[in-house]
Design a protein around this motif. Sequence first.
Motif, PDB file in Angstrom:
ATOM      1  N   ILE A 184       0.735  -1.061   0.244  1.00  7.76           N
ATOM      2  CA  ILE A 184      -0.360  -0.232   0.251  1.00  7.76           C
ATOM      3  C   ILE A 184       1.100   0.703  -0.128  1.00  7.76           C
ATOM      4  N   ASN A 185       0.810   2.255  -1.380  1.00 11.05           N
ATOM      5  CA  ASN A 185       1.682   3.259  -1.320  1.00 11.05           C
ATOM      6  C   ASN A 185       1.164   4.393  -0.964  1.00 11.05           C
ATOM      7  N   PHE A 186       1.433   5.435   0.058  1.00  5.16           N
ATOM      8  CA  PHE A 186       0.674   6.928   0.020  1.00  5.16           C
ATOM      9  C   PHE A 186       1.742   7.325  -0.176  1.00  5.16           C
ATOM     10  N   TYR A 187       1.297   8.312  -1.218  1.00  6.75           N
ATOM     11  CA  TYR A 187       1.770   9.233  -1.231  1.00  6.75           C
ATOM     12  C   TYR A 187       1.372  11.021  -1.247  1.00  6.75           C
ATOM     13  N   HIS A 188       2.574  12.351  -1.184  1.00  7.93           N
ATOM     14  CA  HIS A 188       1.943  12.759  -1.345  1.00  7.93           C
ATOM     15  C   HIS A 188       2.449  13.676  -1.951  1.00  7.93           C
ATOM     16  N   THR A 192       7.349  11.169  -5.546  1.00 14.45           N
ATOM     17  CA  THR A 192       7.128  10.165  -6.820  1.00 14.45           C
ATOM     18  C   THR A 192       7.441   8.859  -6.653  1.00 14.45           C
ATOM     19  N   LEU A 193       7.393   8.269  -7.572  1.00 14.90           N
ATOM     20  CA  LEU A 193       8.028   6.731  -7.796  1.00 14.90           C
ATOM     21  C   LEU A 193       8.974   6.846  -9.094  1.00 14.90           C
ATOM     22  N   CYS A 194       9.591   6.545  -8.896  1.00  7.66           N
ATOM     23  CA  CYS A 194      10.995   5.955  -9.962  1.00  7.66           C
ATOM     24  C   CYS A 194      10.264   4.994 -10.889  1.00  7.66           C
ATOM     25  N   GLY A 195      10.896   4.868 -11.733  1.00  6.04           N
ATOM     26  CA  GLY A 195      10.671   3.849 -13.059  1.00  6.04           C
ATOM     27  C   GLY A 195      11.084   2.562 -12.722  1.00  6.04           C
ATOM     28  N   HIS A 196      10.672   1.610 -12.305  1.00  9.09           N
ATOM     29  CA  HIS A 196      11.325   0.248 -11.976  1.00  9.09           C
ATOM     30  C   HIS A 196       9.925  -0.558 -12.824  1.00  9.09           C
ATOM     31  N   THR A 197      10.611  -2.203 -13.006  1.00 13.82           N
ATOM     32  CA  THR A 197      10.130  -3.489 -13.380  1.00 13.82           C
ATOM     33  C   THR A 197       9.656  -3.817 -11.877  1.00 13.82           C
ATOM     34  N   ASP A 198       8.462  -5.000 -11.865  1.00 11.66           N
ATOM     35  CA  ASP A 198       8.335  -5.197 -10.707  1.00 11.66           C
ATOM     36  C   ASP A 198       8.515  -7.224 -10.854  1.00 11.66           C
ATOM     37  N   HIS A 199       9.695  -7.843 -11.122  1.00  7.22           N
ATOM     38  CA  HIS A 199      10.293  -8.589 -11.057  1.00  7.22           C
ATOM     39  C   HIS A 199      10.492  -9.765 -10.172  1.00  7.22           C
ATOM     40  N   LEU A 209      -2.180  -6.041 -10.870  1.00 11.42           N
ATOM     41  CA  LEU A 209      -3.050  -5.173 -10.214  1.00 11.42           C
ATOM     42  C   LEU A 209      -2.870  -3.614  -8.861  1.00 11.42           C
ATOM     43  N   SER A 210      -3.331  -2.616  -9.770  1.00  8.50           N
ATOM     44  CA  SER A 210      -2.883  -1.315  -8.981  1.00  8.50           C
ATOM     45  C   SER A 210      -4.122  -0.507  -8.842  1.00  8.50           C
ATOM     46  N   ILE A 211      -4.306  -0.584  -7.553  1.00 11.45           N
ATOM     47  CA  ILE A 211      -5.649   0.149  -7.177  1.00 11.45           C
ATOM     48  C   ILE A 211      -5.146   1.781  -6.155  1.00 11.45           C
ATOM     49  N   SER A 212      -6.332   2.547  -7.155  1.00  9.21           N
ATOM     50  CA  SER A 212      -5.645   3.994  -6.764  1.00  9.21           C
ATOM     51  C   SER A 212      -6.942   4.789  -5.958  1.00  9.21           C
ATOM     52  N   PHE A 213      -6.447   5.407  -4.815  1.00  8.39           N
ATOM     53  CA  PHE A 213      -7.517   6.187  -4.304  1.00  8.39           C
ATOM     54  C   PHE A 213      -6.831   6.962  -4.068  1.00  8.39           C
ATOM     55  N   LEU A 234      -3.533  10.222 -16.652  1.00 10.93           N
ATOM     56  CA  LEU A 234      -3.913   9.637 -16.122  1.00 10.93           C
ATOM     57  C   LEU A 234      -4.796   8.377 -15.147  1.00 10.93           C
ATOM     58  N   LEU A 235      -4.842   9.300 -13.686  1.00 10.44           N
ATOM     59  CA  LEU A 235      -5.574   8.064 -12.955  1.00 10.44           C
ATOM     60  C   LEU A 235      -6.101   8.619 -11.935  1.00 10.44           C
ATOM     61  N   LYS A 236      -7.069   8.427 -11.382  1.00  8.87           N
ATOM     62  CA  LYS A 236      -8.089   8.884 -10.911  1.00  8.87           C
ATOM     63  C   LYS A 236      -8.596   8.221  -9.263  1.00  8.87           C
ATOM     64  N   PHE A 251       8.758  -1.273 -17.836  1.00  6.92           N
ATOM     65  CA  PHE A 251       8.984   0.286 -17.202  1.00  6.92           C
ATOM     66  C   PHE A 251       7.688   1.095 -16.137  1.00  6.92           C
ATOM     67  N   HIS A 252       7.191   1.427 -15.177  1.00 10.26           N
ATOM     68  CA  HIS A 252       6.983   1.987 -14.966  1.00 10.26           C
ATOM     69  C   HIS A 252       6.748   2.959 -13.814  1.00 10.26           C
ATOM     70  N   GLY A 253       6.202   4.240 -13.485  1.00  9.95           N
ATOM     71  CA  GLY A 253       6.354   5.010 -12.236  1.00  9.95           C
ATOM     72  C   GLY A 253       5.063   5.840 -12.142  1.00  9.95           C
ATOM     73  N   ILE A 286      -2.536   0.873  -3.639  1.00  7.47           N
ATOM     74  CA  ILE A 286      -2.659  -1.030  -3.443  1.00  7.47           C
ATOM     75  C   ILE A 286      -2.312  -1.603  -4.299  1.00  7.47           C
ATOM     76  N   ASN A 287      -1.030  -2.359  -4.684  1.00  5.22           N
ATOM     77  CA  ASN A 287      -0.196  -2.825  -5.740  1.00  5.22           C
ATOM     78  C   ASN A 287      -0.600  -4.356  -4.937  1.00  5.22           C
ATOM     79  N   VAL A 288      -1.467  -5.407  -5.977  1.00  2.19           N
ATOM     80  CA  VAL A 288      -1.053  -6.482  -5.204  1.00  2.19           C
ATOM     81  C   VAL A 288      -0.240  -7.745  -6.271  1.00  2.19           C
ATOM     82  N   ARG A 289      -0.064  -8.621  -6.067  1.00  2.00           N
ATOM     83  CA  ARG A 289       0.748  -9.518  -6.579  1.00  2.00           C
ATOM     84  C   ARG A 289       0.388 -10.667  -6.482  1.00  2.00           C
ATOM     85  N   GLN A 290       0.475 -11.778  -7.375  1.00  2.00           N
ATOM     86  CA  GLN A 290       0.706 -13.372  -7.092  1.00  2.00           C
ATOM     87  C   GLN A 290       2.247 -13.724  -6.922  1.00  2.00           C
TER      88      GLN A 290
HETATM   89  O1  LIG Z   1       1.571   3.764  -7.630  1.00  2.00           O
HETATM   90  C1  LIG Z   1       1.282   3.993  -8.029  1.00  2.00           C
HETATM   91  O2  LIG Z   1       0.633   3.492  -8.849  1.00  2.00           O
HETATM   92  C2  LIG Z   1       2.380   2.573  -8.860  1.00  2.00           C
HETATM   93  C3  LIG Z   1       2.943   1.428  -7.710  1.00  2.00           C
HETATM   94  C4  LIG Z   1       4.279   0.359  -8.181  1.00  2.00           C
HETATM   95  O3  LIG Z   1       4.768   0.738  -9.654  1.00  2.00           O
HETATM   96  C5  LIG Z   1       4.421  -0.271  -6.814  1.00  2.00           C
HETATM   97  O4  LIG Z   1       3.975  -0.212  -6.365  1.00  2.00           O
HETATM   98  O5  LIG Z   1       5.123  -1.333  -7.555  1.00  2.00           O
END
Ligand SMILES: O=C(O)CCC(=O)C(=O)O
Length: 293
Positions: A184-188, A192-199, A209-213, A234-236, A251-253, A286-290
Amino acid sequence: MFKEKFKYYKNLDYSVNEPDLIDVDKINDVSEFVERKYLVNHEFDCEFLSGLGLNSNVFEWKCYNFIKKPGLVIIRNPFTKKGEKTWIQRCVASYTRKPNILNIDAHNMLKTDEDWWTTVNKTGDILLKNKLRWATLGYHHNWNTKIYSESARSEFPSELAELSRTIIKLLNFPDEFVAEAAIINFYHLSSTLCGHTDHSEINISAPLLSISFGLSAIFLIGGSTLDKNAFGILLKTGDIVIMSGESRLSFHGIPKVLPLLNDNDLDDSYDWKPFKNFIQDTRININVRQVNN
Ligand SMILES: O=C(O)CCC(=O)C(=O)O
């Protein structure tokens, strides 16, 4: 390409410039970027979907496939108003409790019998409130080694596993999704969240799966290497991003979190108010992974 685009979005003055990004609300039936995807309501009944906080009429859901990014899907907020509030409350007040791990655990800011949200509300400690950056659930993501381990694992919240499984099923993925790890990421506003891959997951064919509020943000997604073209979406609040297939290892961020433009939430009830205040300057993801096969 990715890094240049990241810098572009990060430094853009949105009050002056109209950013060049994909906003699915502004997309017509014919677009070079996305195509609408229609869902079939499998075996789920209305009550089951509303129990998960979702709009029970899946034919109303707005889902989009990204033509230039095979496997990338965005669902435009499928939550009911009540559902959205419930999920926000869970992220803030429940998922920040033990046995979940928080970034602030390393700073020893809480007494052993205290949880973050209760303490913040009792003491009004702004520093403590603002220090929270993430909570990990299930297999706890190890930020240094990036390796999931059985010795750093706690029970995954069943309602979040059910929500994830249901969304993946509704999108017609062939395999059942088993949620085993989440961040669960909390952003002010300045985060920012730097570019990365989830591997790190053993099973990299299962979708992510990535859910934003809360606050909106620019989600930047590129290709398997940093030199590939990247575009901003744009994510709302309530939006769900699914990265699967070719886009799973892209890559995403997050180069930019956007300020609240108009607050049309008229609910100022006693229970909701502290959460409403919290998400007025916070984005939750909320970033969910299997993890396993
Ligand atoms: O905040 C987001 O939309 C992406 C989060 C993300 O990429 C991560 O937690 O790996």
